[in-house]
Write a protein that holds these residues in place. Structure first.
Motif, PDB file in Angstrom:
ATOM      1  N   MET A   1      10.491  16.276  -4.283  1.00 48.84           N
ATOM      2  CA  MET A   1       9.939  15.224  -5.117  1.00 48.84           C
ATOM      3  C   MET A   1       9.409  14.103  -4.219  1.00 48.84           C
ATOM      4  SD  MET A   1      11.814  13.206  -8.163  1.00 48.84           S
ATOM      5  CE  MET A   1      11.823  11.463  -7.942  1.00 48.84           C
ATOM      6  N   THR A   2       8.254  13.608  -4.550  1.00 47.12           N
ATOM      7  CA  THR A   2       7.634  12.536  -3.776  1.00 47.12           C
ATOM      8  C   THR A   2       7.415  11.323  -4.672  1.00 47.12           C
ATOM      9  OG1 THR A   2       6.538  14.124  -2.340  1.00 47.12           O
ATOM     10  CG2 THR A   2       5.633  11.909  -2.384  1.00 47.12           C
ATOM     11  N   ARG A   3       7.724  10.151  -4.115  1.00 47.94           N
ATOM     12  CA  ARG A   3       7.552   8.903  -4.846  1.00 47.94           C
ATOM     13  C   ARG A   3       6.813   7.910  -3.954  1.00 47.94           C
ATOM     14  NH1 ARG A   3      12.719   5.893  -7.037  1.00 47.94           N
ATOM     15  NH2 ARG A   3      12.093   3.993  -6.043  1.00 47.94           N
ATOM     16  N   VAL A   4       5.812   7.244  -4.507  1.00 46.64           N
ATOM     17  CA  VAL A   4       5.024   6.258  -3.767  1.00 46.64           C
ATOM     18  C   VAL A   4       5.286   4.884  -4.355  1.00 46.64           C
ATOM     19  CG1 VAL A   4       2.697   5.538  -3.104  1.00 46.64           C
ATOM     20  CG2 VAL A   4       3.245   7.976  -3.260  1.00 46.64           C
ATOM     21  N   THR A   5       5.605   3.909  -3.487  1.00 51.08           N
ATOM     22  CA  THR A   5       5.894   2.544  -3.911  1.00 51.08           C
ATOM     23  C   THR A   5       5.015   1.580  -3.125  1.00 51.08           C
ATOM     24  OG1 THR A   5       8.205   3.164  -4.276  1.00 51.08           O
ATOM     25  CG2 THR A   5       7.711   0.803  -4.160  1.00 51.08           C
ATOM     26  N   ASN A   6       4.315   0.712  -3.834  1.00 55.06           N
ATOM     27  CA  ASN A   6       3.504  -0.298  -3.154  1.00 55.06           C
ATOM     28  C   ASN A   6       4.421  -1.343  -2.532  1.00 55.06           C
ATOM     29  OD1 ASN A   6       1.886  -3.215  -3.683  1.00 55.06           O
ATOM     30  ND2 ASN A   6       0.815  -1.619  -2.570  1.00 55.06           N
ATOM     31  N   ILE A   7       4.200  -1.631  -1.248  1.00 59.84           N
ATOM     32  CA  ILE A   7       4.984  -2.622  -0.531  1.00 59.84           C
ATOM     33  C   ILE A   7       4.180  -3.909  -0.354  1.00 59.84           C
ATOM     34  CG2 ILE A   7       6.273  -3.117   1.588  1.00 59.84           C
ATOM     35  CD1 ILE A   7       7.467  -0.842  -0.141  1.00 59.84           C
ATOM     36  N   TYR A   8       2.930  -3.777   0.074  1.00 60.68           N
ATOM     37  CA  TYR A   8       2.062  -4.945   0.273  1.00 60.68           C
ATOM     38  C   TYR A   8       0.680  -4.668  -0.292  1.00 60.68           C
ATOM     39  CZ  TYR A   8       5.437  -6.350   3.887  1.00 60.68           C
ATOM     40  OH  TYR A   8       6.569  -6.694   4.569  1.00 60.68           O
ATOM     41  N   LYS A   9       0.018  -5.739  -0.704  1.00 62.38           N
ATOM     42  CA  LYS A   9      -1.382  -5.667  -1.137  1.00 62.38           C
ATOM     43  C   LYS A   9      -2.107  -6.847  -0.509  1.00 62.38           C
ATOM     44  CE  LYS A   9      -4.395  -6.057  -5.124  1.00 62.38           C
ATOM     45  NZ  LYS A   9      -4.464  -6.578  -6.496  1.00 62.38           N
ATOM     46  N   LYS A  10      -3.241  -6.564   0.099  1.00 63.23           N
ATOM     47  CA  LYS A  10      -4.037  -7.610   0.731  1.00 63.23           C
ATOM     48  C   LYS A  10      -5.368  -7.688  -0.005  1.00 63.23           C
ATOM     49  CE  LYS A  10      -3.264  -8.649   4.965  1.00 63.23           C
ATOM     50  NZ  LYS A  10      -3.248  -9.390   6.187  1.00 63.23           N
ATOM     51  N   ASP A  11      -5.746  -8.897  -0.433  1.00 58.13           N
ATOM     52  CA  ASP A  11      -6.991  -9.117  -1.172  1.00 58.13           C
ATOM     53  C   ASP A  11      -7.989  -9.862  -0.302  1.00 58.13           C
ATOM     54  OD1 ASP A  11      -5.925  -8.079  -3.646  1.00 58.13           O
ATOM     55  OD2 ASP A  11      -4.823  -9.956  -3.837  1.00 58.13           O
ATOM     56  N   TYR A  12      -9.212  -9.352  -0.299  1.00 58.33           N
ATOM     57  CA  TYR A  12     -10.298 -10.012   0.425  1.00 58.33           C
ATOM     58  C   TYR A  12     -11.354 -10.456  -0.569  1.00 58.33           C
ATOM     59  CZ  TYR A  12      -8.238  -7.950   4.565  1.00 58.33           C
ATOM     60  OH  TYR A  12      -7.372  -7.590   5.548  1.00 58.33           O
TER      61      TYR A  12
ATOM     62  N   ASP B   1      16.389  18.903  -1.180  1.00 63.49           N
ATOM     63  CA  ASP B   1      17.821  19.073  -1.399  1.00 63.49           C
ATOM     64  C   ASP B   1      18.658  18.522  -0.249  1.00 63.49           C
ATOM     65  OD1 ASP B   1      17.335  20.282  -3.807  1.00 63.49           O
ATOM     66  OD2 ASP B   1      17.400  22.316  -2.990  1.00 63.49           O
ATOM     67  N   THR B   2      18.131  18.620   0.978  1.00 58.96           N
ATOM     68  CA  THR B   2      18.926  18.257   2.139  1.00 58.96           C
ATOM     69  C   THR B   2      18.382  17.096   2.960  1.00 58.96           C
ATOM     70  OG1 THR B   2      17.744  19.886   3.472  1.00 58.96           O
ATOM     71  CG2 THR B   2      19.775  20.615   2.387  1.00 58.96           C
ATOM     72  N   LEU B   3      17.169  16.633   2.655  1.00 61.25           N
ATOM     73  CA  LEU B   3      16.529  15.665   3.528  1.00 61.25           C
ATOM     74  C   LEU B   3      15.680  14.667   2.740  1.00 61.25           C
ATOM     75  CD1 LEU B   3      15.955  15.028   6.578  1.00 61.25           C
ATOM     76  CD2 LEU B   3      13.994  16.555   6.375  1.00 61.25           C
ATOM     77  N   THR B   4      15.697  13.414   3.178  1.00 60.11           N
ATOM     78  CA  THR B   4      14.808  12.392   2.644  1.00 60.11           C
ATOM     79  C   THR B   4      14.009  11.826   3.813  1.00 60.11           C
ATOM     80  OG1 THR B   4      16.327  11.811   0.861  1.00 60.11           O
ATOM     81  CG2 THR B   4      14.660  10.185   1.426  1.00 60.11           C
ATOM     82  N   CYS B   5      12.679  11.894   3.694  1.00 60.35           N
ATOM     83  CA  CYS B   5      11.791  11.373   4.733  1.00 60.35           C
ATOM     84  C   CYS B   5      10.883  10.314   4.124  1.00 60.35           C
ATOM     85  CB  CYS B   5      10.926  12.484   5.315  1.00 60.35           C
ATOM     86  SG  CYS B   5      11.794  13.566   6.424  1.00 60.35           S
ATOM     87  N   TYR B   6      10.414   9.427   4.990  1.00 60.02           N
ATOM     88  CA  TYR B   6       9.544   8.344   4.560  1.00 60.02           C
ATOM     89  C   TYR B   6       8.220   8.412   5.303  1.00 60.02           C
ATOM     90  CZ  TYR B   6      13.802   6.635   2.493  1.00 60.02           C
ATOM     91  OH  TYR B   6      14.946   6.535   1.748  1.00 60.02           O
TER      92      TYR B   6
END
Length: 99
Positions: A1-12, A34-39
């Motif tokens: 399972m993959t989850r994407v979370t916004n951390i920063y947003k830069k506006d120009y 099942d055995t591993l979480t990677c970022y």
């Protein structure tokens, strides 16, 4: 399972004859098995509703803190998707040689 979370947003803002309006999103990708979480990291440059430039780097590290530090560096230095590969590679290499 993959989850994407916004951390920063830069506006120009648009500056006539100098710069177009755009947004850059710096996201954390969390991939769980099942055995591993990677970022990893996702960077999205949005110039208008139809023009997106993206870069995805999954599975950078098992350390969430390390990947968040890279995202912070990218954000603070306004790194765009087209140049992010080389910078992320350098940051990962620097960590490998850090004692």
């Amino acid at each position: 399972m993959t989850r994407v979370t916004n951390i920063y947003k830069k506006d120009y803002s648009e500056i006539k004859n100098i710069q177009h309006q755009s947004n850059i999103y710096y996201n954390l990708i969390k991939t769980m098995s099942d055995t591993l979480t990677c970022y990893g990291i996702e960077i999205i440059l949005k110039n208008n509703s139809t023009n997106l430039e993206t870069a995805n780097f999954e599975g950078i590290s098992e350390s969430k803190t390390f990947v968040l530090d890279i995202i912070k560096f990218l954000y603070e230095n306004s790194i765009k998707p087209d140049s992010s590969l080389y910078i992320i590679s350098d940051l990962i290499s620097a960590r490998e040689y850090d004692i």
